[in-house]
Design an enzyme around this catalytic site. Structure first.
Site, PDB file in Angstrom:
ATOM      1  N   GLU A 115       0.829  -1.215   0.000  1.00  0.00           N
ATOM      2  CA  GLU A 115       0.000   0.000   0.000  1.00  0.00           C
ATOM      3  C   GLU A 115       0.859   1.259   0.000  1.00  0.00           C
ATOM      4  O   GLU A 115       0.530   2.234  -0.673  1.00  0.00           O
ATOM      5  CB  GLU A 115      -0.946  -0.031   1.205  1.00  0.00           C
ATOM      6  CG  GLU A 115      -2.002  -1.128   1.056  1.00  0.00           C
ATOM      7  CD  GLU A 115      -2.886  -1.263   2.278  1.00  0.00           C
ATOM      8  OE1 GLU A 115      -2.388  -1.779   3.298  1.00  0.00           O
ATOM      9  OE2 GLU A 115      -4.054  -0.845   2.218  1.00  0.00           O
ATOM     10  N   GLU A 135      -4.526  -9.033   3.656  1.00  0.00           N
ATOM     11  CA  GLU A 135      -5.197  -8.632   4.899  1.00  0.00           C
ATOM     12  C   GLU A 135      -6.440  -9.464   5.222  1.00  0.00           C
ATOM     13  O   GLU A 135      -6.755  -9.689   6.391  1.00  0.00           O
ATOM     14  CB  GLU A 135      -5.607  -7.151   4.831  1.00  0.00           C
ATOM     15  CG  GLU A 135      -4.448  -6.179   5.013  1.00  0.00           C
ATOM     16  CD  GLU A 135      -3.731  -5.835   3.731  1.00  0.00           C
ATOM     17  OE1 GLU A 135      -3.873  -6.584   2.734  1.00  0.00           O
ATOM     18  OE2 GLU A 135      -3.016  -4.823   3.698  1.00  0.00           O
TER      19      GLU A 135
HETATM   20  C1  LIG Z   1      -3.174  -1.721   7.269  1.00  0.00           C
HETATM   21  C2  LIG Z   1      -2.633  -2.846   6.481  1.00  0.00           C
HETATM   22  O1  LIG Z   1      -3.410  -2.963   5.323  1.00  0.00           O
HETATM   23  C3  LIG Z   1      -2.704  -4.078   7.297  1.00  0.00           C
HETATM   24  C4  LIG Z   1      -1.562  -4.987   7.063  1.00  0.00           C
HETATM   25  O2  LIG Z   1      -0.597  -4.696   6.411  1.00  0.00           O
HETATM   26  S1  LIG Z   1      -1.703  -6.481   7.808  1.00  0.00           S
HETATM   27  C5  LIG Z   1      -0.220  -7.328   7.394  1.00  0.00           C
HETATM   28  C6  LIG Z   1      -0.228  -7.850   6.005  1.00  0.00           C
HETATM   29  N1  LIG Z   1       0.912  -8.657   5.802  1.00  0.00           N
HETATM   30  C7  LIG Z   1       0.854  -9.980   5.944  1.00  0.00           C
HETATM   31  O3  LIG Z   1      -0.172 -10.560   6.191  1.00  0.00           O
HETATM   32  C8  LIG Z   1       2.146 -10.717   5.773  1.00  0.00           C
HETATM   33  C9  LIG Z   1       2.355 -11.652   6.939  1.00  0.00           C
HETATM   34  N2  LIG Z   1       3.617 -12.312   6.860  1.00  0.00           N
HETATM   35  C10 LIG Z   1       3.828 -13.370   6.058  1.00  0.00           C
HETATM   36  O4  LIG Z   1       2.978 -13.803   5.316  1.00  0.00           O
HETATM   37  C11 LIG Z   1       5.179 -14.003   6.121  1.00  0.00           C
HETATM   38  O5  LIG Z   1       5.723 -13.734   7.382  1.00  0.00           O
HETATM   39  C12 LIG Z   1       6.129 -13.488   5.043  1.00  0.00           C
HETATM   40  C13 LIG Z   1       5.666 -13.994   3.676  1.00  0.00           C
HETATM   41  C14 LIG Z   1       6.207 -11.991   5.054  1.00  0.00           C
HETATM   42  C15 LIG Z   1       7.563 -14.031   5.339  1.00  0.00           C
HETATM   43  O6  LIG Z   1       7.514 -15.425   5.476  1.00  0.00           O
HETATM   44  P1  LIG Z   1       8.796 -16.233   6.038  1.00  0.00           P
HETATM   45  O7  LIG Z   1      10.003 -15.768   5.346  1.00  0.00           O
HETATM   46  O8  LIG Z   1       8.424 -17.675   5.997  1.00  0.00           O
HETATM   47  O9  LIG Z   1       8.979 -15.779   7.555  1.00  0.00           O
HETATM   48  P2  LIG Z   1       7.996 -15.934   8.783  1.00  0.00           P
HETATM   49  O10 LIG Z   1       8.538 -16.958   9.707  1.00  0.00           O
HETATM   50  O11 LIG Z   1       6.588 -16.047   8.375  1.00  0.00           O
HETATM   51  O12 LIG Z   1       8.169 -14.482   9.438  1.00  0.00           O
HETATM   52  C16 LIG Z   1       9.401 -14.079  10.011  1.00  0.00           C
HETATM   53  C17 LIG Z   1       9.111 -13.308  11.273  1.00  0.00           C
HETATM   54  O13 LIG Z   1       8.486 -12.086  10.899  1.00  0.00           O
HETATM   55  C18 LIG Z   1       7.265 -11.924  11.590  1.00  0.00           C
HETATM   56  N3  LIG Z   1       6.326 -11.224  10.705  1.00  0.00           N
HETATM   57  C19 LIG Z   1       6.073 -11.470   9.415  1.00  0.00           C
HETATM   58  N4  LIG Z   1       5.187 -10.561   8.943  1.00  0.00           N
HETATM   59  C20 LIG Z   1       4.890  -9.746   9.970  1.00  0.00           C
HETATM   60  C21 LIG Z   1       4.052  -8.607  10.112  1.00  0.00           C
HETATM   61  N5  LIG Z   1       3.367  -8.108   9.091  1.00  0.00           N
HETATM   62  N6  LIG Z   1       3.973  -8.046  11.319  1.00  0.00           N
HETATM   63  C22 LIG Z   1       4.692  -8.499  12.353  1.00  0.00           C
HETATM   64  N7  LIG Z   1       5.514  -9.545  12.288  1.00  0.00           N
HETATM   65  C23 LIG Z   1       5.614 -10.162  11.096  1.00  0.00           C
HETATM   66  C24 LIG Z   1       6.810 -13.344  11.902  1.00  0.00           C
HETATM   67  O14 LIG Z   1       5.921 -13.357  12.995  1.00  0.00           O
HETATM   68  C25 LIG Z   1       8.138 -14.012  12.210  1.00  0.00           C
HETATM   69  O15 LIG Z   1       8.488 -13.660  13.529  1.00  0.00           O
HETATM   70  P3  LIG Z   1       9.249 -14.701  14.484  1.00  0.00           P
HETATM   71  O16 LIG Z   1      10.550 -15.002  13.795  1.00  0.00           O
HETATM   72  O17 LIG Z   1       9.381 -13.964  15.755  1.00  0.00           O
HETATM   73  O18 LIG Z   1       8.363 -15.898  14.582  1.00  0.00           O
END
Ligand SMILES: C[C@H](O)CC(=O)SCCNC(=O)CCNC(=O)[C@H](O)C(C)(C)COP(=O)(O)OP(=O)(O)OC[C@H]1O[C@@H](n2cnc3c(N)ncnc32)[C@H](O)[C@@H]1OP(=O)(O)O
Length: 718
Positions: A115, A135
């Site tokens: 975004e 999301e």
């Molecule tokens: C207002 C907005 O519109 C709202 C948002 O943006 S909501 C967030 C949207 N983003 C997401 O949903 C992405 C979520 N994350 C993921 O899908 C995956 O973590 C990823 C594809 C980015 C990376 O995957 P991968 O490399 O396998 O690592 P993964 O083990 O999942 O994550 C690594 C660490 O980062 C953290 N992390 C990943 N994304 C995060 C996020 N958005 N916020 C906080 N922590 C996050 C994980 O909890 C993990 O922490 P840990 O080592 O303490 O357990």
């Protein structure tokens, strides 16, 4: 510890590079957002800055808004913890800035990350970056303007698909669709982005504000037609969740009343959804899933996983062939062993069908399929076992047979080789009783179909070495499963927790409740199918074998019914032969079979438990509770005995292994939502009428009487 925040460097070319820093994925934490605002404000003020580039540290643009903040909101109920980003930072500071901003994207730009990139005036990307708005998978909608800018950048149909499926696209696809302006090698990313930003500042390239665009939106009537179709689909695919319809409504509001109005509406709806039960459940599952990779005394003692390059799978039936499929798809060489060439050929055919099925469904390219199949070798003896790193036994649930096999493989395999069994129920100490290799015997319990279901339940005994567990966890990740490590007992964590699920359903039909109503009610609750259809799918042979193990291990809470025996006597074997509780015909959905009702009547006569011979009267909610509360009760015993490392592991296992609805947070989280004391009182009441099947466990009683939740407890293996 790396610095969390945002940095800014101004070059002699007059370009300010602002970098998001928050390892591992550059999540947009509150501090990052605050510093981003400060850096942008500074860059706008400074006379030596002509243009800006926004990027992320360490090869990843940003994984989106910090999901920990959602969790804080869930714990406190305080929505004011959410910062104002979508207007203050994204529209006012970035998109409407007087100096152009270019996003230099690498690795991933997800959620809030994408975004921010969409609010920039151009996007340059390194190859193969993941771009998405996931999301909805967290129970909310995009909240930094994504519902408005994505359709404006790449058209409504694709934007709706990306948001509703929470499925990212690559930067290559993004370039074709118009989301990305150029793809350049990683090493040139910053340099090209700086130049691009200066070109915009000096009007050599267009200065485009995504929110102001309308050229890709189509006419209002076209848009409404697309959204109508999407609403109908979401009704089918996400029936109990509010965020899908809400997302479509917000998109429509922006199309009808303009992008800025859409952003305001998005912010309003986003705040409502953050507080929803759905978001609470999904965010819990997100963190619970990541917590499974931290296993006390395994991942915290400085061990490194050893490479596993060659695996032997014993048994080419449904499970063995599924396991072989999943391994070869991840480039692990597999020897598949069977007892004769007829069975071996059958096993290999199953694997081929699994792999080719993925090609037909366009989930795998033809070349990759052929490469995977070249990693498979069928064998009839143990000679190939001399250099395997791991064996996974997947034969029928027969104790003497498994003991014989483990005695043989102990001798045939090298000493470092891990000896795993895919048993779903049998105690591992019994399986390995006749060997001297207890330290390398572990459970590798896959769920059917093994090449599709994401859970890998790893079972350790008191004697299994930490190294063997760590190696198997690493294999699990390589083959794209979620490994959950659990302790050893009959049924382990998942099947043990869920054995009362089928039994509770059997008890209800014996009390006079309609079989098809039970399945309907459970499907409406959110499981993909009810317990009887599931039994049809698994086959009755499995039901009987597994039922026998549980009856032996937990006789005090096993409900005995003759329904399955009667079905088999009637020539039914579920989906396998097209006849079970349902009729299965190729190409059509399973149809309830009314001719099964007299068989159920016969079972009712034999058990004779209906009060005064009359069917009990229950509401739909009571059906759900009478089936799932005994499951919660067993989960409590599993926790009490330390079979699961932490309560949230059971949530992940229930979601990924049993398809318990993720938006309810998993079985234990859901139980806490319902309330342990309500569950305890209900079970106590039913146990007084219907016997010990419902008797509340000590753990549940304790939690309920102390008013404590079941979740948030960390256990250690004894
Ligand atoms: C207002 C907005 O519109 C709202 C948002 O943006 S909501 C967030 C949207 N983003 C997401 O949903 C992405 C979520 N994350 C993921 O899908 C995956 O973590 C990823 C594809 C980015 C990376 O995957 P991968 O490399 O396998 O690592 P993964 O083990 O999942 O994550 C690594 C660490 O980062 C953290 N992390 C990943 N994304 C995060 C996020 N958005 N916020 C906080 N922590 C996050 C994980 O909890 C993990 O922490 P840990 O080592 O303490 O357990």
């Amino acid at each position: 510890m790396a610095q969390v925040g945002a940095t800014m460097e101004v070059g002699s070319d007059g370009v300010a590079v602002i970098t998001v820093c928050n390892p591992l994925v550059n999540a947009l934490a509150i501090k990052v957002i605050k510093e981003l605002k400060e850096k942008f404000a500074e860059a706008m003020r400074r006379d030596d800055v002509k243009a800006l580039v926004l990027t992320g540290k360490g090869g990843r643009f940003s994984g989106g808004f910090d999901i920990n903040v959602f969790q804080s909101v869930h714990k406190t109920g305080d929505i004011s913890l959410m910062p104002d980003v979508s207007i203050d930072l994204v529209v006012n500071t970035m998109e409407d800035a007087k100096k152009p901003v270019v996003a230099a994207v690498e690795g991933l730009a997800l959620g809030g990350g994408l975004e921010l990139a969409m609010a920039c005036h151009a996007r340059i990307s390194a190859p193969k970056a993941q771009l998405g708005l996931p999301e909805l998978a967290l129970g909310v909608i995009p909240g930094f303007g994504g519902t408005q800018r994505l359709p404006r950048l790449l058209g409504l149909p694709k934007a709706v698909e990306i948001m509703l499926l929470s499925k990212p696209i690559t930067s290559e696809e993004g370039e074709k669709l118009g989301l990305i302006d150029a793809i350049v090698p990683s090493k040139d990313l910053l340099q090209v982005s700086r130049k691009w930003a200066l070109d915009i500042a000096e009007r050599r390239r267009p200065w485009i504000r995504s929110l102001h665009r309308t050229d890709k939106l189509g006419s209002l009537s076209e848009a409404r037609e697309i959204l109508k179709l999407a609403r109908q689909q979401a009704k089918q695919t996400a029936p109990n969740m509010p965020q899908h319809q809400a997302c479509l409504d917000v998109i429509e509001a922006g199309i009808v009343h303009g992008g800025y109005h859409g952003v305001l509406e998005e912010a309003r709806v986003f705040k409502q959804l953050v507080l929803s039960d759905t978001s609470r459940g999904l965010v819990h599952v997100f963190f619970a899933q990541r917590a499974t990779s931290k296993v006390p005394n395994v991942t915290d003692i400085g061990l490194k996983p050893r490479p596993v390059k060659k695996v032997a799978v014993i048994g080419g039936g449904l499970m063995g062939s599924g396991i072989a499929t999943t391994l070869i798809l991840s480039n692990i060489f597999v020897v598949l062993k069977e007892i004769n060439s007829e069975y071996l050929l059958k096993g290999i055919k199953f694997v081929e069908a699994n792999v080719r099925g993925l090609v037909t469904r366009k989930k795998l390219s033809h070349d990759k399929a052929e490469k995977a199949l070249s990693m498979l070798k069928g064998v009839l003896d143990y000679s190939e076992f001399r250099d395997v790193d791991m064996v996974i036994e997947a034969v029928i649930e027969n104790v003497p047979l498994k003991q014989k096999i483990f005695g043989e493989i102990e001798k045939a395999c090298p000493p470092h080789c891990i000896l795993a069994t895919n048993t779903s129920t049998i105690d591992l100490n019994v399986v390995g009783e006749k060997t001297r290799s207890q330290d390398r015997i572990v459970g590798a319990h896959f769920f059917s179909p093994a090449h599709v279901m994401p859970l890998l339940e790893i079972v350790r005994t008191e004697k299994s070495s930490a190294q063997a567990i760590l190696d198997l966890m690493a294999v699990g990740k390589t083959i794209k499963k979620v490994p959950v490590v659990v302790g050893n007992c009959t049924g382990f964590a998942v099947n043990r927790t869920f054995f009362p699920y089928t039994q509770g359903a059997q008890l209800l039909i014996n009390l006079g409740v309609d079989v098809f109503r039970i399945d309907r009610v459970i499907s409406n609750f959110g499981l993909p199918m009810g317990p009887f259809q599931l039994q049809d799918l698994a086959g009755y042979g499995v039901a009987l074998a597994v039922g026998k193990e549980f009856a032996g291990a937990f006789p005090d809470r096993t409900f005995r019914s003759s329904v399955v025996e009667l079905l088999i006597k009637d020539g039914r074997n579920g989906k396998n032969n097209g006849r079970g509780y349902y009729i299965y015909e190729k190409g059509s959905k399973p149809k309830p079979d009314p001719s099964v009702l007299p068989i159920i009547e016969e079972a009712r006569r034999l058990t004779n438990i209906m009060p005064e011979g009359k069917p009990i009267s229950v509401t739909d909610q009571e059906i759900v509770e009478m089936i799932l509360f005994p499951v919660v009760n067993e989960a409590c015993r599993v926790l009490d005995e330390g079979v699961a490392v932490r309560a949230s592991d059971l949530d992940v296992a229930s979601v990924l292994g049993m398809s318990f609805p993720s938006y309810r947070g998993g079985i234990v989280f859901w139980a806490d939502t319902v309330g342990p004391s309500h569950i305890y009182r209900s079970l106590k009441k039913w146990s007084e009428v219907n016997g010990s099947f419902y008797k509340p466990s000590r753990f549940l009683e304790e939690r309920a009487t102390k008013g404590m939740p079941l979740v948030r407890t960390l256990y250690h293996f004894s």
